[in-house]
Design a protein around this motif. Sequence first.
Motif, PDB file in Angstrom:
ATOM      1  N   GLU A   5       0.835   3.958  -3.073  1.00 58.65           N
ATOM      2  CA  GLU A   5       0.478   5.362  -2.794  1.00 58.65           C
ATOM      3  C   GLU A   5       1.561   6.302  -3.287  1.00 58.65           C
ATOM      4  OE1 GLU A   5      -0.615   8.301   0.996  1.00 58.65           O
ATOM      5  OE2 GLU A   5      -0.402   6.142   1.298  1.00 58.65           O
ATOM      6  N   ARG A   6       2.809   5.963  -3.038  1.00 62.02           N
ATOM      7  CA  ARG A   6       3.898   6.862  -3.426  1.00 62.02           C
ATOM      8  C   ARG A   6       4.135   6.856  -4.934  1.00 62.02           C
ATOM      9  NH1 ARG A   6       9.249   6.237  -0.053  1.00 62.02           N
ATOM     10  NH2 ARG A   6       8.712   4.036   0.225  1.00 62.02           N
TER      11      ARG A   6
ATOM     12  N   ARG B 129       0.832  -1.211   0.000  1.00 63.70           N
ATOM     13  CA  ARG B 129       0.000   0.000   0.000  1.00 63.70           C
ATOM     14  C   ARG B 129       0.866   1.260   0.000  1.00 63.70           C
ATOM     15  NH1 ARG B 129      -3.069  -3.265   3.868  1.00 63.70           N
ATOM     16  NH2 ARG B 129      -4.934  -4.057   2.809  1.00 63.70           N
ATOM     17  N   ASP B 130       1.959   1.229   0.733  1.00 70.82           N
ATOM     18  CA  ASP B 130       2.853   2.390   0.770  1.00 70.82           C
ATOM     19  C   ASP B 130       3.458   2.654  -0.600  1.00 70.82           C
ATOM     20  OD1 ASP B 130       4.686   4.393   2.132  1.00 70.82           O
ATOM     21  OD2 ASP B 130       6.166   2.957   1.390  1.00 70.82           O
TER      22      ASP B 130
ATOM     23  N   ASP C 102      15.260   2.598   1.959  1.00 72.58           N
ATOM     24  CA  ASP C 102      13.978   2.892   1.330  1.00 72.58           C
ATOM     25  C   ASP C 102      14.115   2.527  -0.145  1.00 72.58           C
ATOM     26  OD1 ASP C 102      11.604   3.838   0.354  1.00 72.58           O
ATOM     27  OD2 ASP C 102      11.756   5.832   1.251  1.00 72.58           O
TER      28      ASP C 102
END
Length: 538
Positions: A74-75, A70-71, A412
């Motif tokens: 979204e990004r 989901r992260d 990241d």
Amino acid sequence: MRPLNRILAVAAAALVAAPLAACAATAAPTASTIAVDVADGSPTGDAIAIPGGLQAGLRRGLDALPGIVRDVLERSGVPGMSVAVVAGGETVLAEGYGTKVAGKEEPVDADTVFQIASVSKSLTGTVIAKAVSDGLVTWDTPVRELLPGFALGDPYVTDHGTIGDYMSHRSGLYTGAGDDLETLGFDRATVLDRLRLLPLAPFRSSYNYSNFGITVAGEATAAAAGTSWEQLAEDTLFAPLGMGSTSFRYDDYLARADRATINALVDGSFAPRFQREPDPQAPAGGASSSVVDLAEWMKLVLADGEHDGTPLIRPEALLPAVSGQIVSSHPSAPGERGGEYGYGFNVGTSLNGQPTVSHSGAFLTGTGTNYRMLPGLGLGIVALTNGSPVGAAEAVVATFVDVVLYGASTRDWYPAYEAVFSHYFDPAGDLVDARRPASPAPPAALSAYAGVYRNDYFGDLVLSVEGDRLVGRLGPTGGFEIDLEPWDGDVFAFEISGEEAPPGSRSSASFAMAGGQAASVVLAYFDRWGLGTFLRAG
């Protein structure tokens, strides 16, 4: 012409000092001892232990995975993704996220079928391993024995190039060889026939990622089996594994009720602007599948060719495919790992010493895919997306593997992979950054440029005057159209877009005049190998 349909190779290499590993395994425990999982037999299988053990690491990863997906969605803005994880011979997770087409409420699920682009190469490596196992071919079978009419520009390579050479990108075909013909609409047979007109890099000592090199290997194997490539894959791999949603035929993808539409990234947002029909290069990039199906395939590879306890592929036939056959990525500094390529698989080593096999897939027009398997752990993850390659699939896979192996992500991964893929979106062509002269010379009458121009590699270019436009048509049916606009005298400009040309791509068409009309024209976008000159034929 700049090649864009490429994969992200995992840059990794294994370096094992056997005496040191043996000493570490027998050293007396101290407060600072690093836990090592010692393999049975050779120390080349030893690796740094997973915090809490594999089961604890797997639970960490599975708990974190929905949030990771989901992260990243979204990004990145990617419309949809499906993921599956296999461990211990079981599918332990298969889920879908987001939507099958940008701007619509059509949820992705675990059975949604995606175009998987270059992940197809690993399926092809597996199909050929099955053919090797069955005694139809070997990895060292010369392609010319199976395709007598096939040739490259070097007679030695023509006669000696093997299935393994083409599967490992060491045949000498340059990256992008034949892709330009596919873009123009030529079929597989035509593309393979015209590869003989292209220059070659050094045979077996150079690595050049080649879609149609893989396709040559697939076609040769199908010829040995006396069937089509598509049917061979279905009969020998997909059907035995129960992969009912997987195919190398584009029409089968279109026929799926539950399928994801490709969405291209244009001006910062995803939208379904294109179709990508990859049948000409099917063994390299033409498969479509679901994560449920691909989980079955990963189980086969992780089980050394067994399916549900029954041998399907002999381990000695499969092992070469998932072993490094050529250096694919050289380190840029002594402290960096390199990368290797097997037969359709990237081969590397994780930070803790676990061997990995992986591959990415990318269509600029709207697909990004990735998987990674860790054979020593019996662990695999696959992520499929329906958006242009921005590193979303790779970021999900890398983050999940980090959480399993190390307890947390080492970095990241999304911005890291996004940066790697960002250059794919740079416009191509010699006039991209050029400005038209302030006082350009006028062109001749447009009729002076009209006519049929011939090129042995690209075929005919037909130029015609339509109103006040000079229009060019290429391809077997003239379906690839370019508008030529005056630039400076007998130089024109044309824009181009598609799989190999991001929006904003612009190139020159330079005419040579003789006797009041054009005698030839060079299309700079198609002149990568000096083959972009078209001679007037009528």
